[in-house]
Design a protein around this motif. Sequence first.
Motif, PDB file in Angstrom:
ATOM      1  N   ASP A   1     -16.656  -7.640   0.939  1.00  0.00           N
ATOM      2  CA  ASP A   1     -15.691  -7.422   0.317  1.00  0.00           C
ATOM      3  C   ASP A   1     -15.326  -5.913  -0.456  1.00  0.00           C
ATOM      4  O   ASP A   1     -14.352  -5.432   0.103  1.00  0.00           O
ATOM      5  CB  ASP A   1     -15.573  -8.690  -0.919  1.00  0.00           C
ATOM      6  N   TYR A   2     -16.134  -5.431  -1.515  1.00  0.00           N
ATOM      7  CA  TYR A   2     -15.999  -4.380  -1.924  1.00  0.00           C
ATOM      8  C   TYR A   2     -16.194  -3.233  -0.961  1.00  0.00           C
ATOM      9  O   TYR A   2     -14.946  -2.361  -1.071  1.00  0.00           O
ATOM     10  CB  TYR A   2     -16.830  -4.079  -2.606  1.00  0.00           C
TER      11      TYR A   2
ATOM     12  N   ARG B   1     -10.923   0.136   4.239  1.00  0.00           N
ATOM     13  CA  ARG B   1      -9.785   0.340   3.726  1.00  0.00           C
ATOM     14  C   ARG B   1      -9.086   1.658   3.218  1.00  0.00           C
ATOM     15  O   ARG B   1      -8.414   2.181   3.730  1.00  0.00           O
ATOM     16  CB  ARG B   1      -9.054  -0.857   3.808  1.00  0.00           C
ATOM     17  N   ARG B   2      -9.670   1.859   2.127  1.00  0.00           N
ATOM     18  CA  ARG B   2      -9.015   2.945   1.625  1.00  0.00           C
ATOM     19  C   ARG B   2      -8.992   4.015   1.928  1.00  0.00           C
ATOM     20  O   ARG B   2      -7.807   5.075   2.296  1.00  0.00           O
ATOM     21  CB  ARG B   2      -9.162   2.688   0.022  1.00  0.00           C
TER      22      ARG B   2
ATOM     23  N   GLY C   1     -12.472  -3.076   7.813  1.00  0.00           N
ATOM     24  CA  GLY C   1     -11.261  -2.824   6.721  1.00  0.00           C
ATOM     25  C   GLY C   1     -10.995  -1.697   6.997  1.00  0.00           C
ATOM     26  O   GLY C   1      -9.119  -1.877   7.118  1.00  0.00           O
TER      27      GLY C   1
ATOM     28  N   GLU D   1     -10.012   4.518  -5.431  1.00  0.00           N
ATOM     29  CA  GLU D   1      -9.391   3.022  -6.238  1.00  0.00           C
ATOM     30  C   GLU D   1      -8.899   3.578  -7.392  1.00  0.00           C
ATOM     31  O   GLU D   1      -9.801   4.092  -7.807  1.00  0.00           O
ATOM     32  CB  GLU D   1     -10.265   1.999  -5.713  1.00  0.00           C
TER      33      GLU D   1
ATOM     34  N   GLU E   1     -12.967  -3.450   1.097  1.00  0.00           N
ATOM     35  CA  GLU E   1     -11.626  -2.807   0.859  1.00  0.00           C
ATOM     36  C   GLU E   1     -12.362  -1.125   1.064  1.00  0.00           C
ATOM     37  O   GLU E   1     -10.579  -0.429   1.198  1.00  0.00           O
ATOM     38  CB  GLU E   1     -11.722  -2.910  -0.364  1.00  0.00           C
TER      39      GLU E   1
ATOM     40  N   LEU F   1       0.856  -1.461   0.128  1.00  0.00           N
ATOM     41  CA  LEU F   1      -0.010   0.503  -0.420  1.00  0.00           C
ATOM     42  C   LEU F   1       0.710   1.131  -0.228  1.00  0.00           C
ATOM     43  O   LEU F   1       2.053   0.876   0.826  1.00  0.00           O
ATOM     44  CB  LEU F   1      -1.021  -0.535   0.913  1.00  0.00           C
TER      45      LEU F   1
END
Length: 154
Positions: free
Chosen positions: A61-62, A68-69, A114, A45, A65, A14
């Motif tokens: 899951d999307y 997390r971003r 996340g 993203e 993520e 990352l």
Amino acid sequence: MTDTIDATLAELGLTLPEAAAPVAAYVPVVRTGNLLHISGQLPFEDGALMTGRVGEDRELDYAAEAARRCALMLVAQMKRALDGDLSRVARIVKLGVFVNSAGSFTDQAQVANGASELMIKLFGESGRHARSAVGVPVLPLGAVVEIDAIVEVA
């Protein structure tokens, strides 16, 4: 700590994005005493906003993520506010996680993980925090997740 965080980010594959400029009438970070109050950050993203509604047109899951971003953007805002010195971060105090969710979706806490898990990986025990994970019917610009934070600094 800045070197440690940079090394951990590299291990995870990352990189920190550029701290986002505000898109309305607010500032990205307010420092009061030893606390940074970081405005809600959106997930990007490859330069594109991650959009959608979990449980409708996006999967868990999307969204995790995306969270997390958002956490990466929070760290970028910390770094800018602290003149590049993340070693001044004493504690991630609280995350407020807003998840653009269908009415039947109830796994907001899993989406929020996340962000939470990344904060712990980057800051160790100081990354463990209080948290809210809330489902909302819409977010600015159609974002799938938005996260704000309170951070203690030295």
